[in-house]
Structures are given as structure tokens and as C-alpha cells.
Design an enzyme around this catalytic site. Structure first.
Site, PDB file in Angstrom:
ATOM      1  N   CYS A  68       0.849  -1.180   0.188  1.00  0.00           N
ATOM      2  CA  CYS A  68       0.126   0.073   0.018  1.00  0.00           C
ATOM      3  C   CYS A  68       1.004   1.376   0.146  1.00  0.00           C
ATOM      4  CB  CYS A  68      -0.984   0.101   1.158  1.00  0.00           C
ATOM      5  SG  CYS A  68      -0.246   0.280   2.794  1.00  0.00           S
ATOM      6  N   HIS A 101      14.269 -15.119  11.657  1.00  0.00           N
ATOM      7  CA  HIS A 101      13.795 -14.919  12.922  1.00  0.00           C
ATOM      8  C   HIS A 101      12.296 -14.788  13.369  1.00  0.00           C
ATOM      9  CE1 HIS A 101      17.717 -12.934  14.491  1.00  0.00           C
ATOM     10  NE2 HIS A 101      17.847 -13.946  14.002  1.00  0.00           N
TER      11      HIS A 101
HETATM   12  C1  RB5 Z   1      -3.957   5.323   0.635  1.00  0.00           C
HETATM   13  O1  RB5 Z   1      -3.843   6.795   0.494  1.00  0.00           O
HETATM   14  C2  RB5 Z   1      -2.942   5.220   1.798  1.00  0.00           C
HETATM   15  O2  RB5 Z   1      -3.573   5.560   3.071  1.00  0.00           O
HETATM   16  C3  RB5 Z   1      -2.672   3.716   1.788  1.00  0.00           C
HETATM   17  O3  RB5 Z   1      -2.070   3.345   0.583  1.00  0.00           O
HETATM   18  C4  RB5 Z   1      -1.801   3.211   3.040  1.00  0.00           C
HETATM   19  O4  RB5 Z   1      -0.644   4.121   2.992  1.00  0.00           O
HETATM   20  C5  RB5 Z   1      -2.403   2.877   4.297  1.00  0.00           C
HETATM   21  O5  RB5 Z   1      -1.802   2.754   5.284  1.00  0.00           O
END
Ligand code: RB5
Length: 147
Positions: A68, A101
Site C-alpha cells: 500500500c 527470526h
Molecule cells: C492510501 O492513500 C493510503 O492511506 C494507503 O495506501 C496506506 O498507506 C495505508 O496505510
């Protein structure tokens, strides 16, 4: 390195890096289970963290890759399942230790935090590194069964 099926997913913040990492997985000869997302359009990261977690728990893949924007939200999502040990990694040593680990079965990246070349290196190291037994085994067992 033995060939495995690797589940991979991301939200919009990880989409560009997911493409790079899928290339790396293909170069290494692994089978890829791509669970989305497939564009830069905004989506909710928990849906993708859960998708990879479930694929592992159902035996559809042996390891997972999640991305993400920061790597944080999608790690939190995947780690809500006791069978999942998702490690947010920023460097080669972290990739190695997450296996030795912590017996990590999912590697996580922040698509806005790490460059593609370093992420590819980390992924390769993660996939090449075996888990260590002994005290690490005992500690990982405690992660699976929280008291
Ligand atoms: C999306 O904008 C962002 O919040 C997501 O990709 C991530 O970083 C969340 O933890």
C-alpha cells in the site's frame, strides 16, 4: 530456490510497485496469484490485505506480497489473522531477518516509501531465505497462539 505460488495484492498506493514486483516474481520463475487491485483508482487497503491472508490460509499460495502507500495499513490488515506473519520491510537485512527470526510468510512494502530496485532485492532475499529453528521457533509459536 524452489518455485512457489506467491499471492500478491496492493491498493492504489502500491499499484506501480506491484507491477515491478510481479515482473521480479516472473523472472524468478514463481507462479503468481494476482489478487488486485489493477489500477491507480482509489480502493480500501484492508480488502487486499485480507485477500492475500485468506489465499495463504486456504493453501492457494505459500507466501504473499502486499503493497500500500506506506505499507502500514495493509500490514495491520493481514496481521489480524494469527496464521499470518506480515513483515513491513525497508531494507535487505530486514528482508532476511523477517524470514530467519520471524518466519514471515508475507512481505510488505510501502509503494511511496521504497524504490523499485531495492524492493526487488528485498523480495528476492525474502524468497531465498529459510526460517531458523530453536528459540525462533518457540517465539513464532507464541505469535500463533496469543495468551
Ligand atoms: C492510501 O492513500 C493510503 O492511506 C494507503 O495506501 C496506506 O498507506 C495505508 O496505510
Amino acid at each position: 530456490m524452489s518455485k512457489e505460488t506467491i499471492a500478491i495484492a496492493c491498493d492504489h498506493g502500491g499499484y506501480q510497485l506491484k507491477k515491478e514486483l510481479m515482473e521480479e516474481l516472473a523472472d524468478l520463475g514463481h507462479k503468481i496469484l494476482d489478487l488486485g487491485t489493477d489500477s491507480d483508482e482509489s480502493v480500501d487497503y484492508p480488502d487486499y490485505g485480507y485477500a492475500v491472508a485468506k489465499a495463504l490460509m486456504e493453501g492457494k499460495a505459500t507466501k504473499g506480497v502486499l503493497i500500500c502507500g506506506s505499507g502500514i495499513g495493509i500490514s495491520i490488515a493481514a496481521n489480524r489473522y494469527p496464521e499470518i506473519r506480515a513483515a513491513l520491510v525497508h531494507d535487505a537485512l530486514g528482508a532476511k531477518l523477517s524470514r530467519q527470526h520471524n518466519h514471515a510468510n508475507v512481505i510488505v512494502f510501502g509503494g511511496r516509501m521504497i524504490g523499485p530496485d531495492l524492493a526487488r532485492d528485498c523480495l528476492r532475499i525474502f524468497l531465498e531465505t529459510e526460517t531458523e529453528g530453536g528459540r525462533h521457533e518457540r517465539r513464532v509459536e507464541k505469535l500463533t497462539n496469543p495468551q
